[in-house]
Design an enzyme around this catalytic site. Structure first.
Site, PDB file in Angstrom:
ATOM      1  N   HIS A  27       0.840  -1.202   0.040  1.00  0.00           N
ATOM      2  CA  HIS A  27      -0.060   0.028  -0.013  1.00  0.00           C
ATOM      3  C   HIS A  27       0.945   1.061   0.123  1.00  0.00           C
ATOM      4  CE1 HIS A  27      -3.102   2.807   0.885  1.00  0.00           C
ATOM      5  NE2 HIS A  27      -3.914   2.015   0.620  1.00  0.00           N
TER       6      HIS A  27
ATOM      7  N   ASP B  79      -8.007  -4.888  -0.722  1.00  0.00           N
ATOM      8  CA  ASP B  79      -8.461  -6.099  -1.979  1.00  0.00           C
ATOM      9  C   ASP B  79      -8.182  -7.288  -1.787  1.00  0.00           C
ATOM     10  OD1 ASP B  79      -9.462  -3.760  -3.544  1.00  0.00           O
ATOM     11  OD2 ASP B  79      -7.421  -2.926  -3.493  1.00  0.00           O
TER      12      ASP B  79
HETATM   13  C1  LIG Z   1      -0.162  -0.295  -3.985  1.00  0.00           C
HETATM   14  C2  LIG Z   1       1.210  -0.295  -4.386  1.00  0.00           C
HETATM   15  C3  LIG Z   1       0.940   0.361  -5.939  1.00  0.00           C
HETATM   16  C4  LIG Z   1       2.019   0.696  -3.816  1.00  0.00           C
HETATM   17  O1  LIG Z   1       3.034   0.996  -4.310  1.00  0.00           O
HETATM   18  P1  LIG Z   1       4.388   1.583  -3.607  1.00  0.00           P
HETATM   19  O2  LIG Z   1       3.898   3.044  -3.015  1.00  0.00           O
HETATM   20  O3  LIG Z   1       5.393   1.670  -4.749  1.00  0.00           O
HETATM   21  O4  LIG Z   1       4.838   0.813  -2.452  1.00  0.00           O
HETATM   22  P2  LIG Z   1       6.164   0.355  -1.864  1.00  0.00           P
HETATM   23  O5  LIG Z   1       6.739   2.017  -1.702  1.00  0.00           O
HETATM   24  O6  LIG Z   1       6.087   0.163  -0.414  1.00  0.00           O
HETATM   25  O7  LIG Z   1       6.771  -0.353  -2.691  1.00  0.00           O
HETATM   26  C5  LIG Z   1       8.080  -0.808  -2.451  1.00  0.00           C
HETATM   27  C6  LIG Z   1       8.568  -1.793  -3.544  1.00  0.00           C
HETATM   28  O8  LIG Z   1       8.014  -2.774  -3.162  1.00  0.00           O
HETATM   29  C7  LIG Z   1       7.349  -3.355  -4.247  1.00  0.00           C
HETATM   30  N1  LIG Z   1       6.003  -4.061  -4.244  1.00  0.00           N
HETATM   31  C8  LIG Z   1       4.943  -3.083  -3.652  1.00  0.00           C
HETATM   32  N2  LIG Z   1       4.053  -3.929  -3.615  1.00  0.00           N
HETATM   33  C9  LIG Z   1       4.125  -5.038  -4.211  1.00  0.00           C
HETATM   34  C10 LIG Z   1       3.407  -6.181  -4.309  1.00  0.00           C
HETATM   35  N3  LIG Z   1       2.165  -6.301  -4.456  1.00  0.00           N
HETATM   36  N4  LIG Z   1       4.116  -7.095  -5.443  1.00  0.00           N
HETATM   37  C11 LIG Z   1       5.385  -7.167  -5.609  1.00  0.00           C
HETATM   38  N5  LIG Z   1       6.129  -6.233  -5.477  1.00  0.00           N
HETATM   39  C12 LIG Z   1       5.637  -5.119  -4.716  1.00  0.00           C
HETATM   40  C13 LIG Z   1       7.243  -2.144  -5.315  1.00  0.00           C
HETATM   41  O9  LIG Z   1       7.275  -2.258  -6.671  1.00  0.00           O
HETATM   42  C14 LIG Z   1       8.596  -1.283  -4.854  1.00  0.00           C
HETATM   43  O10 LIG Z   1       9.722  -1.634  -5.457  1.00  0.00           O
HETATM   44  P3  LIG Z   1      10.747  -1.048  -6.255  1.00  0.00           P
HETATM   45  O11 LIG Z   1      11.320  -0.277  -5.176  1.00  0.00           O
HETATM   46  O12 LIG Z   1      11.708  -1.972  -6.998  1.00  0.00           O
HETATM   47  O13 LIG Z   1       9.986  -0.051  -7.171  1.00  0.00           O
HETATM   48  C15 LIG Z   1       2.045  -1.438  -4.671  1.00  0.00           C
HETATM   49  O14 LIG Z   1       1.961  -2.046  -3.342  1.00  0.00           O
HETATM   50  C16 LIG Z   1       1.189  -2.475  -5.570  1.00  0.00           C
HETATM   51  O15 LIG Z   1       1.351  -2.209  -6.866  1.00  0.00           O
HETATM   52  N6  LIG Z   1       0.395  -3.459  -4.922  1.00  0.00           N
HETATM   53  C17 LIG Z   1      -0.469  -4.304  -5.728  1.00  0.00           C
HETATM   54  C18 LIG Z   1      -1.491  -3.532  -6.207  1.00  0.00           C
HETATM   55  C19 LIG Z   1      -2.767  -3.648  -5.308  1.00  0.00           C
HETATM   56  O16 LIG Z   1      -2.988  -4.524  -4.344  1.00  0.00           O
HETATM   57  N7  LIG Z   1      -3.118  -2.205  -5.274  1.00  0.00           N
HETATM   58  C20 LIG Z   1      -4.247  -2.066  -4.361  1.00  0.00           C
HETATM   59  C21 LIG Z   1      -3.649  -0.834  -3.329  1.00  0.00           C
HETATM   60  S1  LIG Z   1      -5.191  -0.644  -2.176  1.00  0.00           S
END
Ligand SMILES: CC(C)(COP(=O)(O)OP(=O)(O)OC[C@H]1O[C@@H](n2cnc3c(N)ncnc32)[C@H](O)[C@@H]1OP(=O)(O)O)[C@@H](O)C(=O)NCCC(=O)NCCS
Length: 393
Positions: A263, A320
């Site tokens: 998130h 979700d």
């Molecule tokens: C929601 C989301 C977009 C937030 O992304 P974010 O703000 O970049 O989150 P973070 O900063 O904690 O991420 C740190 C790292 O973990 C990775 N990461 C985060 N969630 C991940 C997931 N579900 N699967 C794989 N990798 C993930 C990111 O890509 C990031 O990697 P990077 O530094 O190489 O780019 C991301 O967690 C995601 O894509 N989740 C899956 C989709 C989802 O469930 N969305 C609904 C949100 S309510």
């Protein structure tokens, strides 16, 4: 440049752009509140109608206020006839989020108070949107399935009526109550992408329907509301998978995401996810869906452990992850899960649009207009010399 704040933060993480009185998140501690009330408290004691009132009007309504508000929603459930006519002409394979987004300006065309811009007129528009979105989702699903849309049942609660209009059978009381709780859980979430989209459009003095249409578009993305549908696809693809941990490793090694995990704000388990997990466990026993629940729990455990090993201990299940299996148990088709998110989030969107338009949390309305740093082709302030087509070859 004068007046420019030298901050560049792609994605706006941690940038506070406005004040709000509607909701609050503590991402480190996993706390979500609507107008001061914790989500756990509202999930246990409130209803979607009461929560919608709280978000739009605040504070919590007394009995008379709630009755009057609920009555206004019930009275506004009828969809415009030309919407049904259009639905019959639209391609049946159209995605329900596209149908929902395309329906919003049509609701605007049918609103007799469209140009009225008082707060009360906007509350009435919000009531119309809250009242009609479930009917749109249900009617589209029936029409694309070759069935006739069903009229709303005024005796049923908001959630129960949605299930009735979708499935054509009176829903089990416990399931209807659980769906109502899901609507409470999804109703608002501060400046998430879709709410920010709504507020940005509203800040330009566009009307509520224009702002909501932008919100629906933002919500459809798989990194936002579209994630629940992706979680369901992922779970269905995992049926029969023997080694979930190996699947998780492979997924991450190939740069793919585990949907429903992580998130932008929560760095711990999403408080809504905890409530949905408990609901899923209970419903799975009631409905004989233990296998699906076990699969979700195994995947959750394997993914959290793998993220931990990879130095990403803050990636935990979000709203979700467990809403997808819960909705599946309620017989909601996968591609209606994101529209169902909108059926709930409409309350928060409208509350934020009103707060934005009437500057209820700040001194005066402001127009959102960020800047971008130009990093493209540049020949100085006099500009590049235009070469004729002939010279360019
Ligand atoms: C929601 C989301 C977009 C937030 O992304 P974010 O703000 O970049 O989150 P973070 O900063 O904690 O991420 C740190 C790292 O973990 C990775 N990461 C985060 N969630 C991940 C997931 N579900 N699967 C794989 N990798 C993930 C990111 O890509 C990031 O990697 P990077 O530094 O190489 O780019 C991301 O967690 C995601 O894509 N989740 C899956 C989709 C989802 O469930 N969305 C609904 C949100 S309510």
């Amino acid at each position: 440049m004068n007046g420019t704040v030298r901050v560049k933060n792609i994605g706006l993480r941690g940038v506070t752009v406005a004040d709000t009185k509607i909701s609050f998140i503590d991402g480190e501690k996993g706390v979500l509140m609507y107008r001061g009330y914790r989500i756990e408290e509202l999930a246990q004691h409130s209803s979607f109608m009461e929560t919608a009132y709280l978000l739009l009007q605040g504070p919590l309504p007394d009995r008379k206020e709630l009755e009057a508000f609920s009555r206004r929603v019930v009275e506004a459930r009828q969809l415009p006839g030309f919407l049904f006519e259009s639905f019959h002409k639209w391609p049946r394979e159209a995605h329900p989020m596209e149908v929902l987004q395309a329906s919003i300006p049509m609701l605007a065309m049918a609103d007799p108070d469209l140009s009225a811009e008082t707060r009360e007129a906007n509350v009435q528009k919000a009531i119309r949107l809250i009242a009609t979105l479930p009917g749109i989702v249900a009617a589209w699903h029936r029409i694309r399935s070759g069935l006739e849309p069903l009229p709303a049942d005024d005796q049923l609660s908001h959630a129960a009526n949605f299930l009735w209009q979708l499935h054509g059978k009176k829903p089990d009381e416990e399931i209807a109550h659980d769906l109502d709780t899901c609507l409470v859980l999804h109703a608002d979430h501060t400046f998430n992408a879709s709410t920010f989209a709504c507020r940005e459009v509203a800040s330009n003095r566009a009307h509520m329907y224009a702002a909501v249409a932008a919100g629906v578009g933002a919500l459809s993305g798989s990194l936002h509301g579209g994630a629940n549908a992706e979680v369901m696809k992922m779970l269905q693809g995992l049926e029969g998978e023997k080694d979930i941990a190996a699947w998780v490793r492979k997924q991450l090694d190939s740069g793919k995401k585990i949907m429903g995990m992580g998130h932008a704000v929560y760095k711990t388990t999403d408080p809504r996810g905890k409530i949905l997990k408990e609901m899923g466990a209970r419903l799975s026993k009631k409905l004989g869906q233990e296998k699906l629940y076990q699969l979700s729990s195994q995947l959750e455990k394997a993914a959290v452990e793998e993220f931990q090993k990879r130095g990403l201990p803050t990636i935990k299940p979000n709203v979700d992850f467990f809403s997808a299996p819960v909705y599946h148990m309620m017989e909601i088709p996968g591609d209606l899960m994101t529209p169902l998110f909108a059926v709930s989030r409409i309350a928060g969107w409208c509350a934020h649009i009103i707060e934005e338009e009437f500057a209820e949390a700040q001194e005066r309305p402001a127009l959102y207009r960020p800047q971008a740093e130009y990093v493209g082709h540049y020949c100085g302030l006099m500009g590049c010399t235009y070469e004729s087509q002939q010279a360019r070859g």
